[in-house]
Write an enzyme that holds these catalytic residues in place. Structure first.
Site, short mmCIF file in Angstrom:
data_model
loop_
_atom_site.label_atom_id
_atom_site.label_comp_id
_atom_site.label_asym_id
_atom_site.label_seq_id
_atom_site.Cartn_x
_atom_site.Cartn_y
_atom_site.Cartn_z
N GLU A 269 0.81 -1.22 0.00
CA GLU A 269 0.00 0.00 0.00
C GLU A 269 0.84 1.27 0.00
O GLU A 269 1.64 1.50 0.91
CB GLU A 269 -0.93 0.01 1.22
CG GLU A 269 -1.87 1.21 1.25
CD GLU A 269 -2.95 1.11 2.31
OE1 GLU A 269 -3.76 2.05 2.40
OE2 GLU A 269 -2.99 0.11 3.04
N LYS A 285 -8.66 -0.91 1.17
CA LYS A 285 -9.68 -1.35 2.11
C LYS A 285 -10.49 -2.44 1.43
O LYS A 285 -11.10 -2.22 0.39
CB LYS A 285 -10.61 -0.19 2.50
CG LYS A 285 -10.58 0.30 3.93
CD LYS A 285 -9.98 -0.57 4.88
CE LYS A 285 -9.77 0.05 6.24
NZ LYS A 285 -9.06 -0.87 7.10
#
Length: 467
Positions: A269, A285
């Protein structure tokens, strides 16, 4: 002309005569990193080549300059952390004044590099965390480096890059070290398997408390994590090299801030990048495990892509990050470029969104980082209230987990990650965290299992290989 000499963009009419010594390209940057590990504070920002889902560049540094500001203690208040980040910004501005964009193929040509742990984020937001066993690993480790090794895996080119004031003697020593490099692995052994620091019952109790807060309208989402602990002997770098063979990701890294301490990060990420005035953040997410059977793996990915819960969870964090970037970006410039993109990594599938904006005049990379830190994808929403709930319910400090590995190049280009999928090695103790976002329609058992889905595969691999 060297591969690394082309101007990156139209900038100030200034030139910097960087010392650039071409090196033989290595498919695996571990080859060169082993040559630098005897120097103080070595760090490797690892784009996951040659394993899977790799990026383009690897950056290797060591031996930061003596002027690097002293890191405050983990318990320091927000004013101390503000002063620390300001001191870093002043050092960067003064030491690299007038440096124009050096090359479109040099993401980093010297500058600030290291990690900022989660605890400074608590301090900056005025959140207290009372961990019964205070961590002894550094809450941050950001060095100022005047030279680096850059590997460009797309063009298969490598170079030692140094500021003009780095002496010929230093460069000759580094080149000799790199020429003699070999990628031998030191011994490493686990003493038993990883054990959770939170019981299942304690996790369920924390989950229920979060649900009560959500029902009361106190928050919308809280990221709840648990820690897994093991003891070890030997060299954690050997463990890192084993992990990247099965769980490599484009925002990985290995940092050794002090003797006996290391951060092993296998993050997929990005947190925030800054190139010129263009800002980008890419929150993750939504997670599902991967499977060896192609049909089952496709089913898992499709279920994630179509999940209303995961899409709603992702959207909450997108809105939070738009608000965070609004503190530093030109009004009206922030836009969502991609929503709910599916990205697949060796062990999991993820939903990823992309948000971009334009940095406001008068704002710098460390202003942008400070005013967005820590990343909303690992706190919840609203951010400060979610962080207060995390501090109340998680029994252990997150240490470097959910902080950021980052660099700010001498020419102000910045990139940073969210330090998930991370392990902290500290004088014989090896700690790892797994977490996930809890919303109103979350199910306790599914969320508990997700903490294992995110890190279980590579912890099991360490247990099988090194016990």
């Amino acid at each position: 002309m060297s591969t690394f000499d082309t101007p990156r963009s139209q900038g100030p009419k200034l030139t910097v005569n960087l010392h650039i010594d071409e090196l033989p390209w290595q498919q695996d940057s571990a080859h060169y990193f082993t040559a630098l590990r005897a120097l103080p504070c070595p760090a490797w920002l690892d784009s996951a080549q040659p394993w899977a889902n790799g990026g383009r560049y690897d950056i290797l540094v060591a031996d930061p300059v003596d002027e690097t500001p002293r890191v405050p203690p983990a318990s320091a208040p927000g004013t101390a952390w503000n002063a620390y980040l300001q001191a870093l910004a002043e050092l960067h501005r003064e030491r690299y004044a007038g440096i124009a964009p050096a090359s479109q193929r040099l993401p980093f040509c010297g500058g600030l590099l290291g990690y900022l742990g989660y605890q400074p984020g608590n301090a900056l937001h005025g959140v207290a965390h009372h961990d019964a066993a205070q961590p002894t690993s550094p809450p941050a480790a950001i060095g100022c480096y005047d030279w680096c090794v850059v590997q460009d895996h797309l063009l298969q080119r490598s170079a030692l890059v140094a500021m003009p004031w780095v002496s010929g003697r230093v460069r000759e020593d580094l080149l000799a070290r790199l020429a003699a490099a070999h990628a031998a692995r030191g011994p490493f052994q686990l003493h038993g398997g990883f054990q959770p620091a939170m019981t299942r019952e304690a996790y369920y109790s924390a989950f229920a408390r979060i649900q009560a807060y959500i029902q009361a309208g106190d928050c919308y989402q809280v990221n709840l994590a648990q820690r897994f602990d093991a003891s070890y002997d030997g060299d954690p770098f050997t463990a890192y090299r084993a992990l990247r063979e099965i769980a490599a990701a484009p925002f990985s890294g290995y940092l050794q801030p002090e003797a006996g301490q290391a951060l092993l990060c296998l993050s997929p990420e990005r947190f925030i990048s800054l190139q010129g005035q263009q800002v980008e953040t890419r929150p993750i997410k939504g997670t599902r495990p991967r499977f060896a059977d192609p049909a089952r793996d496709l089913q898992s990915a499709t279920a994630l892509r179509e999940s209303p819960k995961d899409r709603a969870e992702n959207l909450m964090i997108v809105d939070l990050l738009r608000n965070d970037l609004g503190r530093s970006c030109v009004p009206g410039s922030i836009h969502v470029e991609q929503l709910f993109g599916l990205e697949s990594y060796p062990t999991v599938h993820h939903l990823v969104s992309t948000i971009r904006g334009e940095l406001a005049p008068g704002r710098g990379p460390l202003d942008l980082l400070r005013d967005s830190f820590p990343g909303g994808s690992i706190t919840g929403a609203p951010k400060r209230r979610a962080m207060q709930i995390i501090a109340e319910l998680e029994p252990c400090s997150r240490e470097a987990y959910c902080g950021s590995l980052l660099y700010i190049s001498a020419d102000r280009h910045m990139d940073s990650n969210i330090a998930i999928r991370s392990l902290v090695a500290n004088h014989g103790s090896l700690r790892c965290w797994g977490g996930g976002g809890i919303v109103a329609d979350s199910e306790a058992e599914q969320e508990y299992q997700e903490t294992y889905d995110k890190v279980g595969r590579f912890l099991s691999a360490l247990e099988q290989r090194f016990r």
